[in-house]
Design an enzyme around this catalytic site. Structure first.
Site, mmCIF file in Angstrom:
data_model
loop_
_atom_site.group_PDB
_atom_site.id
_atom_site.type_symbol
_atom_site.label_atom_id
_atom_site.label_comp_id
_atom_site.label_asym_id
_atom_site.label_seq_id
_atom_site.Cartn_x
_atom_site.Cartn_y
_atom_site.Cartn_z
ATOM 1 N N LYS A 74 39.170 15.541 -30.177
ATOM 2 C CA LYS A 74 39.410 17.178 -30.008
ATOM 3 C C LYS A 74 38.929 17.201 -31.308
ATOM 4 C CE LYS A 74 43.645 17.699 -27.547
ATOM 5 N NZ LYS A 74 42.921 16.667 -26.976
ATOM 6 N N ASP A 128 36.890 16.601 -26.128
ATOM 7 C CA ASP A 128 37.692 17.916 -25.828
ATOM 8 C C ASP A 128 37.356 19.117 -25.781
ATOM 9 O OD1 ASP A 128 39.116 15.731 -24.939
ATOM 10 O OD2 ASP A 128 41.233 16.068 -25.986
ATOM 11 N N GLN A 142 36.345 24.131 -19.463
ATOM 12 C CA GLN A 142 37.456 24.308 -18.747
ATOM 13 C C GLN A 142 37.018 26.222 -17.730
ATOM 14 O OE1 GLN A 142 38.222 25.706 -22.535
ATOM 15 N NE2 GLN A 142 39.993 24.375 -22.152
ATOM 16 N N ARG A 169 32.898 17.521 -18.573
ATOM 17 C CA ARG A 169 34.507 16.918 -17.506
ATOM 18 C C ARG A 169 34.447 17.910 -17.410
ATOM 19 N NH1 ARG A 169 38.308 15.702 -21.793
ATOM 20 N NH2 ARG A 169 37.293 13.920 -21.862
ATOM 21 N N LYS A 216 41.078 22.107 -15.338
ATOM 22 C CA LYS A 216 41.417 23.836 -14.870
ATOM 23 C C LYS A 216 41.521 24.288 -15.735
ATOM 24 C CE LYS A 216 43.572 23.073 -9.994
ATOM 25 N NZ LYS A 216 44.906 23.625 -9.692
ATOM 26 N N ALA A 226 43.658 23.933 -20.431
ATOM 27 C CA ALA A 226 45.716 23.986 -20.644
ATOM 28 C C ALA A 226 45.986 24.524 -21.055
ATOM 29 C CB ALA A 226 45.598 22.033 -20.823
ATOM 30 N N THR A 254 40.675 16.510 -12.454
ATOM 31 C CA THR A 254 41.643 17.292 -11.756
ATOM 32 C C THR A 254 42.568 16.435 -10.918
ATOM 33 O OG1 THR A 254 42.566 19.288 -10.589
ATOM 34 C CG2 THR A 254 40.584 18.099 -10.067
ATOM 35 N N HIS A 255 44.008 16.677 -10.817
ATOM 36 C CA HIS A 255 45.093 15.936 -10.029
ATOM 37 C C HIS A 255 44.894 16.891 -8.447
ATOM 38 C CE1 HIS A 255 45.773 15.272 -14.135
ATOM 39 N NE2 HIS A 255 45.557 13.694 -13.769
ATOM 40 N N ARG A 271 51.599 20.815 -22.995
ATOM 41 C CA ARG A 271 50.644 20.720 -22.161
ATOM 42 C C ARG A 271 51.647 20.225 -20.654
ATOM 43 N NH1 ARG A 271 47.554 20.872 -26.505
ATOM 44 N NH2 ARG A 271 46.688 18.599 -26.505
HETATM 45 C C1 LIG Z 1 40.744 13.379 -18.331
HETATM 46 C C2 LIG Z 1 41.478 14.615 -18.140
HETATM 47 C C3 LIG Z 1 41.228 15.615 -19.300
HETATM 48 C C4 LIG Z 1 41.284 16.781 -19.377
HETATM 49 N N1 LIG Z 1 41.079 16.861 -20.800
HETATM 50 C C5 LIG Z 1 41.495 18.590 -20.848
HETATM 51 C C6 LIG Z 1 40.524 19.062 -22.122
HETATM 52 O O1 LIG Z 1 39.670 18.601 -22.559
HETATM 53 N N2 LIG Z 1 40.926 20.373 -22.747
HETATM 54 C C7 LIG Z 1 42.080 21.275 -21.689
HETATM 55 O O2 LIG Z 1 42.369 22.431 -21.695
HETATM 56 N N3 LIG Z 1 42.820 21.130 -20.353
HETATM 57 C C8 LIG Z 1 41.804 19.101 -19.747
HETATM 58 N N4 LIG Z 1 42.527 18.869 -19.141
HETATM 59 C C9 LIG Z 1 44.316 19.239 -18.600
HETATM 60 C C10 LIG Z 1 43.446 20.179 -17.484
HETATM 61 O O3 LIG Z 1 42.709 21.035 -18.292
HETATM 62 C C11 LIG Z 1 44.766 20.349 -16.356
HETATM 63 O O4 LIG Z 1 45.858 21.578 -17.299
HETATM 64 C C12 LIG Z 1 45.945 19.338 -15.710
HETATM 65 O O5 LIG Z 1 44.562 18.602 -15.413
HETATM 66 C C13 LIG Z 1 46.350 19.945 -15.263
HETATM 67 O O6 LIG Z 1 45.922 20.858 -13.829
HETATM 68 P P1 LIG Z 1 44.964 19.842 -12.367
HETATM 69 O O7 LIG Z 1 43.715 20.023 -12.421
HETATM 70 O O8 LIG Z 1 45.538 18.481 -12.480
HETATM 71 O O9 LIG Z 1 45.960 21.074 -11.355
HETATM 72 P P2 LIG Z 1 47.497 21.662 -11.424
HETATM 73 O O10 LIG Z 1 47.458 22.527 -10.381
HETATM 74 O O11 LIG Z 1 48.002 22.057 -12.123
HETATM 75 O O12 LIG Z 1 48.051 20.278 -10.216
HETATM 76 C C14 LIG Z 1 47.481 19.466 -9.212
HETATM 77 C C15 LIG Z 1 48.521 18.301 -9.397
HETATM 78 O O13 LIG Z 1 48.622 17.231 -10.263
HETATM 79 C C16 LIG Z 1 49.636 16.761 -10.212
HETATM 80 N N5 LIG Z 1 50.299 17.327 -11.724
HETATM 81 C C17 LIG Z 1 49.600 17.728 -12.140
HETATM 82 N N6 LIG Z 1 49.619 17.966 -13.526
HETATM 83 C C18 LIG Z 1 51.197 17.359 -13.654
HETATM 84 C C19 LIG Z 1 52.099 16.596 -15.001
HETATM 85 N N7 LIG Z 1 51.721 17.466 -16.435
HETATM 86 N N8 LIG Z 1 53.028 16.094 -14.127
HETATM 87 C C20 LIG Z 1 52.910 15.401 -13.354
HETATM 88 N N9 LIG Z 1 51.718 16.543 -12.103
HETATM 89 C C21 LIG Z 1 51.417 17.017 -12.947
HETATM 90 C C22 LIG Z 1 50.633 17.416 -9.437
HETATM 91 O O14 LIG Z 1 51.577 17.053 -8.087
HETATM 92 C C23 LIG Z 1 49.954 18.913 -9.224
HETATM 93 O O15 LIG Z 1 50.887 19.957 -7.961
HETATM 94 C C24 LIG Z 1 42.212 17.350 -18.888
HETATM 95 C C25 LIG Z 1 42.884 16.638 -17.793
HETATM 96 C C26 LIG Z 1 42.443 15.718 -17.148
HETATM 97 C C27 LIG Z 1 42.475 15.130 -15.896
#
Ligand SMILES: Cc1cc2nc3c(=O)[nH]c(=O)nc-3n(C[C@H](O)[C@H](O)[C@H](O)COP(=O)(O)OP(=O)(O)OC[C@H]3O[C@@H](n4cnc5c(N)ncnc54)[C@H](O)[C@@H]3O)c2cc1C
Length: 310
Positions: free
Chosen positions: A99, A133, A162, A182, A185, A187, A224-225, A286
């Site tokens: 970070k 990050d 982002q 990377r 979405k 955070a 993303t998940h 977060r």
């Molecule tokens: C490898 C990695 C690195 C990242 N680095 C950064 C960064 O440097 N800066 C930054 O701003 N953000 C970072 N993020 C976080 C990102 O911005 C999102 O806030 C986070 O990934 C949740 O969004 P999503 O894309 O999974 O979609 P969402 O629409 O939020 O979630 C999709 C699905 O994933 C699951 N899910 C998501 N979050 C959670 C949780 N907390 N607990 C349980 N289930 C969950 C749920 O099933 C949800 O329905 C990172 C994420 C990842 C995967």
């Protein structure tokens, strides 16, 4: 995005709540779902276990917004130690993620760059990737400037962008040639003039940015998940097999392990982001804000503990 995200992040910043959460066994227990441990040894154990299951990893020492150059130096020292530890285990595909504010960006860009440089030198010798990050929107210009300078001297350094930020649609055109990005979405809590607020708009921006980055010749870590976005990426790769070598999936430790396993079993490269360290509270908040069900679990665990006789 959840409408509870803003209120959750605001409550989490309350000093009393933070003190209760970080000191209580219940708070620590919930954190353990998302954090690999408090020490490098504990994190490396998780890294080795994930490697045995077919995942590569990216190690992140928790900590942000340091207030003194000594703290920035201590963080960089900890990263160089973790790189030596990774290097000592031949065949382990483990990157590190830093970070900028942990390396002193809020004190000065020069300090951050100097500490990052030490990490990059150690990583270069070991053939290890370092990713930067992305934090709150106020630091994006400075982070991208640090990335550009670092990239001019080192091959194996990438940066996070982002999708929710309005500016990212133009930032992608100003990256150094052949960057590793990377894509997430986003955070942090950002106002509407800075960031898209509706989930549908963020998802659309994500899909557009993914295709644009590849068209511009960059590599994309799809972090993303979101099952719908992941399906879209898989469909895209099925019709553009030549781009496959420039795409990797990344997910957070402890989140959607079902999807992590499914993608890996289909032969896609999946890297798990493994955070560790004692400063887990901001990271945890977060993760709680992303999914109100997590918050409910967290608050009820705390309440059980605070209840008289509980
Ligand atoms: C490898 C990695 C690195 C990242 N680095 C950064 C960064 O440097 N800066 C930054 O701003 N953000 C970072 N993020 C976080 C990102 O911005 C999102 O806030 C986070 O990934 C949740 O969004 P999503 O894309 O999974 O979609 P969402 O629409 O939020 O979630 C999709 C699905 O994933 C699951 N899910 C998501 N979050 C959670 C949780 N907390 N607990 C349980 N289930 C969950 C749920 O099933 C949800 O329905 C990172 C994420 C990842 C995967």
């Amino acid at each position: 995005m959840s409408i509870l995200r803003g209120p959750i992040l605001r409550v989490a910043q309350n000093g009393w709540f933070q003190a209760v959460a970080t000191r209580s066994p219940a708070g620590r227990a919930v954190a353990r779902r998302f954090v690999a441990g408090e020490t490098l040894d504990e994190a490396m154990e998780v890294v080795r276990k994930l490697a045995g299951e077919g995942f590569s990893t990216i190690l992140n020492l928790l900590g942000e917004s340091v207030r003194t150059p000594e703290h920035a130096k201590a963080a960089a020292d900890a990263y160089t130690r973790s790189i030596r530890e990774i290097r000592a285990q031949p065949g382990l595909d483990c990157a590190v993620s830093v970070k900028p504010s942990q390396l002193g960006l809020d004190l000065s860009s020069a300090l951050c760059l100097a500490e990052l440089e030490r990490i990059l030198e150690e990583a270069e010798e070991a053939g290890i990737w370092v990713e930067i990050d992305m934090e709150a929107s106020a630091s994006v210009d400075r982070t991208l400037a640090v990335f550009r300078e670092a990239r001019a001297r080192h091959e194996r350094v990438g940066v996070c962008l982002q999708a929710y930020l309005r500016r990212t649609a133009t930032d992608v055109f100003e990256l150094p040639e052949g960057s590793r990005v990377r894509l997430v979405k986003g955070a942090y809590l950002e106002p509407p003039e800075v960031a898209l607020q509706r989930r549908r708009d963020v998802d659309r921006a994500y899909a557009r940015l993914f295709v644009t980055l590849l068209a511009l010749g960059h590599s994309v870590d799809v972090a993303t998940h979101d099952p719908r976005l992941l399906d879209g990426v898989r469909r895209y790769l099925a019709t553009h097999p030549a781009d496959r070598a420039r795409v990797e999936f990344q997910m957070l430790y402890g989140i959607r392990r079902d999807l992590q396993r499914r993608l890996a079993s289909e032969g896609y490269p999946v890297r798990v982001y493994v955070p560790y360290g004692t400063e887990w509270y901001p990271y945890l908040t977060r993760r709680l804000a992303e999914r109100p069900a997590n918050l409910w679990f967290f608050v009820s665990s705390l309440a059980r503990e605070l209840r008289p006789g509980g």
